[in-house]
Design an enzyme around this catalytic site. Structure first.
Site, PDB file in Angstrom:
ATOM      1  N   ASN A   1     -33.587 -19.287  90.346  1.00  0.00           N
ATOM      2  CA  ASN A   1     -34.751 -18.686  89.717  1.00  0.00           C
ATOM      3  C   ASN A   1     -36.094 -20.105  89.401  1.00  0.00           C
ATOM      4  O   ASN A   1     -35.187 -21.459  90.135  1.00  0.00           O
ATOM      5  CB  ASN A   1     -34.736 -17.470  88.685  1.00  0.00           C
ATOM      6  CG  ASN A   1     -34.113 -18.812  87.829  1.00  0.00           C
ATOM      7  OD1 ASN A   1     -34.764 -20.415  87.795  1.00  0.00           O
ATOM      8  ND2 ASN A   1     -33.866 -18.653  86.372  1.00  0.00           N
TER       9      ASN A   1
ATOM     10  N   CYS B   1     -36.411  -9.633  95.304  1.00  0.00           N
ATOM     11  CA  CYS B   1     -35.872 -10.956  94.296  1.00  0.00           C
ATOM     12  C   CYS B   1     -36.223  -9.823  92.613  1.00  0.00           C
ATOM     13  O   CYS B   1     -36.082  -8.849  93.082  1.00  0.00           O
ATOM     14  CB  CYS B   1     -35.959 -11.815  94.506  1.00  0.00           C
ATOM     15  SG  CYS B   1     -37.456 -12.193  95.202  1.00  0.00           S
TER      16      CYS B   1
ATOM     17  N   ARG C   1     -38.527 -16.190  96.027  1.00  0.00           N
ATOM     18  CA  ARG C   1     -37.571 -16.219  96.944  1.00  0.00           C
ATOM     19  C   ARG C   1     -37.992 -15.602  97.893  1.00  0.00           C
ATOM     20  O   ARG C   1     -37.748 -15.311  99.156  1.00  0.00           O
ATOM     21  CB  ARG C   1     -35.996 -15.877  96.258  1.00  0.00           C
ATOM     22  CG  ARG C   1     -36.368 -17.350  95.333  1.00  0.00           C
ATOM     23  CD  ARG C   1     -34.991 -16.543  94.160  1.00  0.00           C
ATOM     24  NE  ARG C   1     -35.660 -15.828  92.988  1.00  0.00           N
ATOM     25  CZ  ARG C   1     -34.790 -15.243  91.808  1.00  0.00           C
ATOM     26  NH1 ARG C   1     -33.714 -15.560  91.578  1.00  0.00           N
ATOM     27  NH2 ARG C   1     -35.317 -14.539  91.109  1.00  0.00           N
TER      28      ARG C   1
HETATM   29  C1  LIG Z   1     -31.190 -11.053  78.103  1.00  0.00           C
HETATM   30  C2  LIG Z   1     -32.736 -11.347  78.989  1.00  0.00           C
HETATM   31  C3  LIG Z   1     -32.545 -11.318  80.573  1.00  0.00           C
HETATM   32  C4  LIG Z   1     -33.736 -12.459  80.854  1.00  0.00           C
HETATM   33  O1  LIG Z   1     -34.220 -12.726  80.465  1.00  0.00           O
HETATM   34  O2  LIG Z   1     -33.793 -11.956  82.495  1.00  0.00           O
HETATM   35  C5  LIG Z   1     -35.394 -12.568  83.448  1.00  0.00           C
HETATM   36  C6  LIG Z   1     -34.503 -13.789  83.747  1.00  0.00           C
HETATM   37  C7  LIG Z   1     -35.311 -14.130  84.968  1.00  0.00           C
HETATM   38  O3  LIG Z   1     -35.422 -13.321  86.121  1.00  0.00           O
HETATM   39  P1  LIG Z   1     -34.945 -14.662  87.214  1.00  0.00           P
HETATM   40  O4  LIG Z   1     -35.207 -14.275  88.370  1.00  0.00           O
HETATM   41  O5  LIG Z   1     -33.868 -15.545  86.526  1.00  0.00           O
HETATM   42  O6  LIG Z   1     -36.171 -15.161  87.100  1.00  0.00           O
HETATM   43  C8  LIG Z   1     -37.440 -14.732  87.529  1.00  0.00           C
HETATM   44  C9  LIG Z   1     -38.233 -15.513  89.168  1.00  0.00           C
HETATM   45  O7  LIG Z   1     -38.078 -16.243  89.223  1.00  0.00           O
HETATM   46  C10 LIG Z   1     -38.936 -14.590  89.564  1.00  0.00           C
HETATM   47  O8  LIG Z   1     -39.058 -14.979  90.710  1.00  0.00           O
HETATM   48  P2  LIG Z   1     -38.633 -15.014  92.390  1.00  0.00           P
HETATM   49  O9  LIG Z   1     -39.815 -14.269  92.681  1.00  0.00           O
HETATM   50  O10 LIG Z   1     -38.203 -15.792  92.905  1.00  0.00           O
HETATM   51  O11 LIG Z   1     -37.773 -13.252  91.644  1.00  0.00           O
HETATM   52  C11 LIG Z   1     -39.837 -15.264  88.641  1.00  0.00           C
HETATM   53  O12 LIG Z   1     -41.508 -14.722  89.234  1.00  0.00           O
HETATM   54  C12 LIG Z   1     -40.140 -15.170  87.588  1.00  0.00           C
HETATM   55  O13 LIG Z   1     -40.825 -15.707  86.298  1.00  0.00           O
HETATM   56  C13 LIG Z   1     -38.438 -16.013  86.311  1.00  0.00           C
HETATM   57  O14 LIG Z   1     -38.235 -14.979  85.644  1.00  0.00           O
HETATM   58  O15 LIG Z   1     -33.453 -14.120  83.269  1.00  0.00           O
HETATM   59  C14 LIG Z   1     -32.380 -14.503  84.342  1.00  0.00           C
HETATM   60  O16 LIG Z   1     -32.124 -14.041  84.686  1.00  0.00           O
HETATM   61  C15 LIG Z   1     -31.521 -16.150  83.821  1.00  0.00           C
HETATM   62  C16 LIG Z   1     -30.580 -14.943  82.829  1.00  0.00           C
HETATM   63  C17 LIG Z   1     -29.164 -15.755  84.037  1.00  0.00           C
END
Ligand SMILES: CCCC(=O)OC[C@@H](COP(=O)(O)O[C@@H]1[C@H](O)[C@H](OP(=O)(O)O)[C@@H](O)[C@H](O)[C@H]1O)OC(=O)CCC
Length: 543
Positions: free
Chosen positions: A287, A349, A355
């Site tokens: 991410n 994503c 992504r």
């Molecule tokens: C229990 C709480 C669960 C939680 O917070 O889920 C939220 C995720 C955040 O989701 P992620 O996909 O890991 O991260 C997200 C992607 O990078 C997304 O981009 P894209 O357009 O490429 O998708 C961004 O726009 C978001 O700001 C970001 O938060 O965090 C995680 O998955 C990290 C933990 C391993």
């Protein structure tokens, strides 16, 4: 004519502050005395000694991410009192001056205001800059014309204006291509099941097989495992829009752990029992937070000094090249499905603006030689990145002083790096050279043009950027000979749907080797300011 090294002002650029007794602490050549000027667009430093003119600096204020005061009234050491600028383009600049003349406060405050206009309720420079270029770059991308070039409207895909006022999805473009059988009511109910209303819509269609690449955000499955009959029916229609379609690949760009974690926030991924004819694949791309940290480590390694002894282990520790490989490998899998298996692919994503944009834009670059022409590349960036709502303002922090904002991330620069890897592996396939890529990255930060400002098409329409600012493509297209690739082997234009007969598909589809043994560090970008790391080619100093 301007004296070499003297400041060259743009139309509507004016000097706001001057400091004469300033010393630039060059990390490579040592202290250099000179004159520091701050304008409403740039910081300019001119050495007094003509022999040091190659250390002239011209830094657009948009590149500055943080300004710190160095030293205080008590600091006694030579050159220990001044300011330090931390930049988004991999360098830090340090200036010192005598304590007695209190110009530091003046310069410091001016710099803060002009580098972070948004945080000071001031207009962005792009809105006062006007320069006439032969072509208006705001007309390079016309959504309907691009869809027509891909052969849409056809019997399987239709153009819908349902989002004309951005009411269905405020981060999507106003023009969408969707399966002909999907009526507007269906689209609205699918939007209710996709994160931020970012429903699956057409990105690219294969000129002969009609296999498609579509893009969207994650489904709102949540921990309870919600389903949407409409979303399932809609995905089925996307698959059936492809004559050979008996299966649809859903490429979820994320590591499966993150996809699962997103369920906790109401997100998640398509379960195969709900989407019968779909096959789900996770591409393991990390991410925005992981990528921000990776580039931070790379900057630490590359600037200012480079420790030869730990160079390779240092690069590996940043994981930057591993991430690049992962993104390229994901795009190669999409290309393989669409080109070789004539199977349609849906890419998503979490939000579908980081992504997903990297993957669809890379896959389209590999599949369609039109996007490898200079104008086609401009269209690709306007379409897959800008019109589909990659949050440039948030990710770069244009005009914003909050340098540690966790929403900042070098996702677009990472994609440009992937394009550079393709240029390295296919040196005759692109009409333009890496110099175009470096110029684009420079003006991603500079805020001289309106192209990368704001986060969505809707905001850009509201702020009237097309009439109130200059497009980066106006500037680039006015000097395109600087960017053309002498080794380019390909028809000068692929205006028609598919290239003229001499070019068979195998010749126009690029399939890169996505392996760490082949992927290289883009030194011309990341080590650009370090004279010991690259040939002293002045073109990279100024673009
Ligand atoms: C229990 C709480 C669960 C939680 O917070 O889920 C939220 C995720 C955040 O989701 P992620 O996909 O890991 O991260 C997200 C992607 O990078 C997304 O981009 P894209 O357009 O490429 O998708 C961004 O726009 C978001 O700001 C970001 O938060 O965090 C995680 O998955 C990290 C933990 C391993």
């Amino acid at each position: 004519p301007h004296v070499l090294g003297d400041i060259q002002l743009l139309d509507s650029e004016k000097v706001m502050s001057v400091a004469r007794e300033v010393t630039y602490l060059c990390p490579f050549s040592g202290p250099i005395r000179g004159i520091l000027k701050v304008t409403n667009y740039q910081l300019h430093f001119r050495p007094l000694d003509a022999a040091a003119l190659q250390c002239t600096l011209s830094v657009p204020l948009g590149v500055v991410s943080r300004i710190e005061k160095v030293g205080g009234a008590s600091s006694k050491g030579e050159n220990s009192y001044g300011i330090e600028l931390f930049c988004k383009d991999m360098r830090n600049l340090r200036f010192a001056h005598k304590q007695e003349n209190h110009s530091r406060r003046g310069i410091f405050e001016k710099l803060q205001q002009l580098a972070f206009p948004l945080s000071h309720k001031l207009p962005m420079f792009a809105f006062s800059y006007s320069e006439h270029f032969p072509e208006d770059g705001w007309h390079v991308y016309e959504p309907i014309a691009e869809l027509k070039r891909m052969g849409v409207n056809n019997d399987m895909w239709r153009i819908t204006r349902i989002n004309d006022k951005y009411e269905v999805c405020d981060s999507y473009p106003s023009v969408w291509a969707v399966p002909a059988g999907a009526n507007d009511d269906l689209l609205r109910s699918v939007a209710a099941f996709r994160s931020r209303g970012r429903i699956p819509v057409l990105a690219w269609i294969h000129p002969s097989s009609q296999a498609t690449i579509t893009r969207c955000s994650q489904p709102l499955v949540g921990v309870s495992g919600k389903r949407s009959r409409e979303d399932e029916r809609y995905i089925q229609q996307i698959m059936e829009a492809n004559a050979q379609g008996h299966k649809l690949f859903i490429m979820d760009a994320r590591p499966s752990a993150n996809a699962i974690a997103n369920k906790a926030k109401g997100g998640g991924y398509e379960s195969e029992d709900a989407y019968q004819n779909a096959e789900l694949v996770f591409l393991d791309i990390h991410n925005i937070h992981v990528m921000r940290e990776s580039l931070r480590k790379l900057k630490e390694l590359c600037f200012p000094q480079i420790d030869q002894a730990r160079w390779f282990s240092g690069i590996e520790a940043t994981c930057w090249l591993k991430h690049i490989k992962c993104i390229l490998a994901g795009a190669v899998r999409i290309v393989d499905k669409v080109e070789n298996h004539k199977t349609s692919v849906l890419v998503h994503c979490s939000d579908g603006w980081d992504r997903t944009a990297q993957l669809t834009a890379l896959a389209m670059l590999m599949l369609d030689p039109y996007y490898r022409t200079l104008r086609g590349f401009e269209v690709l960036i306007e379409k897959e990145w800008l019109s589909f709502g990659h949050k440039f303002q948030l990710r770069i922090g244009h005009g914003d002083e909050r340098h540690s904002d966790a929403d900042r991330s070098p996702v677009f620069v990472q994609w440009v790096d992937c394009v550079w890897q393709l240029q390295q592996q296919f040196p005759t396939a692109f009409e333009f050279t890496e110099r175009l890529l470096i110029t684009i990255v420079d003006h991603l930060y500079s805020c001289r043009f309106g192209t990368f400002l704001f986060n969505t098409e809707r905001e850009r329409v509201k702020e009237e950027v097309k009439t109130k600012t200059v497009s980066l493509w106006s500037y680039i297209n006015s000097r395109q000979d600087l960017y053309l690739n002498p080794l380019y082997w390909g028809p000068s234009s692929f205006g028609s749907n598919s290239p003229p007969s001499p070019y068979s598909r195998p010749q126009v589809v690029l399939v890169p080797v996505a392996s760490l043994r082949v992927i290289k560090l883009w030194k011309a970008l990341y080590c650009r300011w370090n004279p010991t790391m690259r040939q002293q080619d002045p073109i990279y100093q100024r673009t």
